[in-house]
Structure formats: structure tokens, C-alpha cells
Design a protein around this motif. Structure first.
Motif, PDB file in Angstrom:
ATOM      1  N   THR A 322       0.984  -1.376   0.015  1.00  0.00           N
ATOM      2  CA  THR A 322      -0.210   0.164  -0.469  1.00  0.00           C
ATOM      3  C   THR A 322       1.018   1.392   0.074  1.00  0.00           C
ATOM      4  N   ASN A 323       0.606   2.228  -0.201  1.00  0.00           N
ATOM      5  CA  ASN A 323       1.132   3.565  -0.428  1.00  0.00           C
ATOM      6  C   ASN A 323       1.897   3.761   1.170  1.00  0.00           C
ATOM      7  N   ASP A 324       1.397   4.337   2.075  1.00  0.00           N
ATOM      8  CA  ASP A 324       1.558   4.209   3.108  1.00  0.00           C
ATOM      9  C   ASP A 324       2.304   3.205   4.156  1.00  0.00           C
ATOM     10  N   LYS A 325       2.547   2.039   2.941  1.00  0.00           N
ATOM     11  CA  LYS A 325       3.393   0.926   3.226  1.00  0.00           C
ATOM     12  C   LYS A 325       3.594   0.630   4.996  1.00  0.00           C
ATOM     13  N   TYR A 402       9.315   5.195   1.284  1.00  0.00           N
ATOM     14  CA  TYR A 402       9.514   6.299   0.016  1.00  0.00           C
ATOM     15  C   TYR A 402      10.278   4.586  -1.120  1.00  0.00           C
TER      16      TYR A 402
END
Length: 415
Positions: A322-325, A402
Motif C-alpha cells: 500500500t502507499n502508506d507502506k 519511499y
């Protein structure tokens, strides 16, 4: 001595006397003659108690002779309705009594009286034995006998005929479900409909004896299914078996259905609308199964087909973050095939996801991912005894917000 027109009174003893003149005294001789006067039999009259007796009753007959020297012998002759002449009975009595008479006694009767002089025959007399009606015999055209009665096809013309032996002849009344519909020996229904299924009764009546008898039959109207035949297949028993469904709703009686195909074993019931085939018996890919349907109202077999096949490619496993890791998403798919394959995840420490068709996703917290432990996706199709697999084994790695590539580069993909 001569006697003309010999009367019956001349019957008796006659004496002839002869006298001879002799000197001392006359001599008398006697001759005796016994004259028997035999009277010829006059034409008999045949008398009957009842010329129309009822079957089962008692009747008597009297052969009356006005003149005739006895002993007199009497013989009764019967000429039946089909022309056969037989001796009914004979006796030295002019009177006979017959008990429990039956319909076979119907016919022309004559009485023959005879003595040593002559014989004479009476005029014939018609004896008409009344009987019936017997239990009616019903015939159905077209003839289709069933366990419950008779069957006909919808829109057919059906003829019902009734016959009951009776004297005088029977009168007939037809009823449908206890409601009078017509009279006469024949009852015809043009283009019968399904709502005319029911009980048909023929009542035979003897108006002379005021007796009756009846017979009832069950007439069932067969009609075809309104819908079309359809075939479906689906997985069963957690995709370890294949279940075939065949449906052809409507119609009476219910259609007869049976499955055919290379993998259908002879042991399967012939009239099974749903059959179960275990995976170990399903060794062929892209197999066609055909359901054959038959119905009494349809001359030709009706059929539908369905086929099963394994998905053309192999199962595919892939992972995304997911984008938020925070989460790792493990996905598995095995698209195509009929029926659809079952896909599920199995990982360490209960990190699993139950089966779903075609596609399955296992969502893990980054902190819960166990390195060195396999996460396996299983894909099961009913045509396969063993499931196919693909999956991941994760190595030691750190995740930064990132660097998604860091995660991907540390995945080991297995199939």
C-alpha cells in the motif's frame, strides 16, 4: 263283428259263445278277446310360467296333451339364438321345473309328446330370459394403459366406449368426476385438454328390471413441459468433485432425464437430474456432458450440453504494498475454466485466507510478515486431483515509506 269309428268305449273284454246241439244236452264254448283301444296323441300345447323370467329365478313348463293313450314320453327341444338345436330335457311327466335359470336358456322351445301310436310336436314358444346389466367393459382409444388407469396426450381426440351385457339392452349415462356429461354407448372428446384429467364413469341401466351397474376409469392427460431443457455444472465438495444439473421444468408426467458422456459411469442412475463426479474420475480436459430428455408427448429426444475445462494458463501470484507502506497485499488468480477454480492462501501462524473463485487476496501488516516462511496460494479445479500452487517466501528486509522496490527485490517467487 265289425266296429267302425272305433270309440274309446270299445276298450275291454269281448266274449264269443259257440253252441253245439247234442242229443243229451247242448254244449257251449266260450272264447275271450281283450280289445285294447289306443288313442293317438293330439297336438301338445306348451305352457310356461313366465315367458320373460329373470335370470336366477325358477320357471316351470307344462306340455299339455288333451288326448293320447299312455304312457306318454315328453321331450323338450331348445333352439338357441345362434341356431343350435339341442334336447333341453326329457321326462315321462308333462311338467318340469327348472331352478336358477340363466341367460343361456333364452330361445325357442318345442315339446314333443309320443306314445306307441304316434308323436306330435307343439308350436314353438319364445322364452326371453331377462338379466343384467353386467359390469360395463370400457375401451379407450387411443389405448395407453398405466398403473392408475389410462393416459392420453393433450389435443388428441379420445374415444370412450362402454358395453354391458343386458336384456333388454342397456342404456348408458356418462359422468365426469360425478357430473353427468352425456348419454349413449360412445363418448368422444375432441382435442382433450389437461384440465380434463379425472375420473370417467359409465353407468349402464336396465329399465325393465330397474337395475344398474357402473365402471369408473382414471384418465390422465399428458402435456409437454412449457420451458426448455437446460444444463449447468458447478463444483462440489470444496472443488473435489463436479456436480452436473439438468432441468426441464413443467409437463406431466415429469420428463425423464439422463446424462451421457465419456466420463459418465454406467453405474450412474439413468434418470438422475443431478450427478456427482469425483475429481479422480475426471481425467479429461474440455469434456462435454449431454443431458437427454424424453417426454411421452414429444416424439424426439430433447438435449442440452455443457462442458468443463481447466483454465488455460497457470495460477499467477503477485504482491503489492500500500502507499502508506503499512500493508502487504498478496494476490492470486487463476482465471478461466469451467467451472471456476477455487483459490485460497495458506501462510505461517494462521495467516491464511479461505477459498474464493478465480481470485483471492491476503492482506498482511508489514510487521507480521514472517521471513523465510512460505506463503502459498493453492488453486483447485474439479478436473484436477491435486491443486496447483504459486507463492512467496520473504527474506530479511526493511521497509521505508519511499522504497517499494526494496520490498519487491527481496521477494522470492515460487510456482
Amino acid at each position: 263283428m265289425s266296429i267302425e269309428n272305433l270309440p274309446l268305449a270299445a276298450h275291454g273284454l269281448f266274449t264269443c259263445q259257440a253252441f253245439y246241439n247234442i242229443e243229451l244236452e247242448p254244449v257251449v264254448y266260450y272264447y275271450y278277446v281283450h280289445l285294447t283301444v289306443q288313442v293317438p296323441i293330439s297336438k301338445p300345447n306348451l305352457l310356461v310360467k313366465d315367458v320373460s323370467p329373470v335370470e336366477g329365478s325358477t320357471m316351470w313348463m307344462h306340455c299339455w296333451v288333451e288326448n293320447g293313450t299312455g304312457p306318454i314320453q315328453y321331450v323338450w327341444h331348445l333352439e338357441t339364438q345362434n341356431g343350435n338345436n339341442t334336447i333341453f330335457t326329457q321326462s315321462n311327466s308333462s311338467f318340469i321345473s327348472v331352478t336358477n335359470i340363466n341367460r343361456n336358456y333364452t330361445g325357442w322351445y318345442r315339446c314333443v309328446a309320443s306314445n306307441p301310436v304316434n308323436n306330435k310336436t307343439s308350436d314353438r314358444l319364445w322364452l326371453d330370459v331377462m338379466f343384467g346389466p353386467d359390469v360395463p367393459q370400457l375401451d379407450v382409444t387411443p389405448y395407453r394403459k398405466t398403473e392408475q388407469g389410462y393416459s392420453v396426450l393433450e389435443t388428441e381426440t379420445v374415444s370412450l366406449s362402454c358395453q354391458a351385457q343386458s336384456n333388454p339392452a342397456s342404456q348408458y349415462v356418462w359422468s365426469y368426476n360425478d357430473s353427468k356429461v352425456t348419454t349413449g354407448r360412445q363418448f368422444t372428446i375432441v382435442k382433450i385438454l389437461r384440465m380434463q384429467t379425472g375420473n370417467y364413469t359409465c353407468l349402464a341401466k336396465n329399465s325393465y328390471l330397474n337395475t344398474s351397474s357402473s365402471t369408473t376409469i382414471s384418465l390422465t392427460v399428458y402435456y409437454p413441459p412449457d420451458d426448455s431443457i437446460s444444463c449447468t455444472l458447478e463444483p462440489a465438495l470444496n472443488h473435489t468433485s463436479l456436480r452436473l444439473f439438468c432441468s426441464w421444468p413443467g409437463g406431466f408426467p415429469s420428463p425423464s432425464l439422463r446424462w451421457t458422456g465419456d466420463l459418465i459411469q454406467p453405474a450412474q442412475p439413468l434418470n438422475s437430474t443431478a450427478i456427482l463426479l469425483p475429481s479422480e474420475k475426471l481425467t479429461s480436459n474440455n469434456t462435454v456432458f449431454t443431458c437427454l430428455g424424453s417426454h411421452p408427448t414429444i416424439a424426439q429426444l430433447t438435449e442440452c450440453s455443457t462442458h468443463t475445462y481447466i483454465p488455460p494458463a497457470e495460477p499467477v501470484c503477485f504482491a503489492n504494498a500500500t502507499n502508506d507502506k503499512k500493508y502487504l497485499i498478496l494476490s492470486c488468480s487463476w482465471n478461466g475454466g469451467a467451472p471456476k477454480a477455487l483459490v485460497w492462501w495458506e501462510g505461517p501462524s494462521g495467516q491464511s485466507k479461505g477459498g474464493e473463485e478465480d481470485f483471492n487476496t491476503l492482506i498482511l501488516h508489514y510487521g507480521s510478515v514472517q521471513s523465510g516462511k512460505p506463503y502459498i496460494c493453492y488453486a483447485k479445479h474439479p478436473l484436477l486431483v491435486q491443486p496447483k500452487t504459486c507463492g512467496f517466501t520473504f527474506g530479511q528486509c526493511s521497509f521505508s515509506p519511499y522504497s517499494v522496490n526494496t520490498l519487491t527485490s527481496n521477494l522470492r517467487y515460487s510456482r
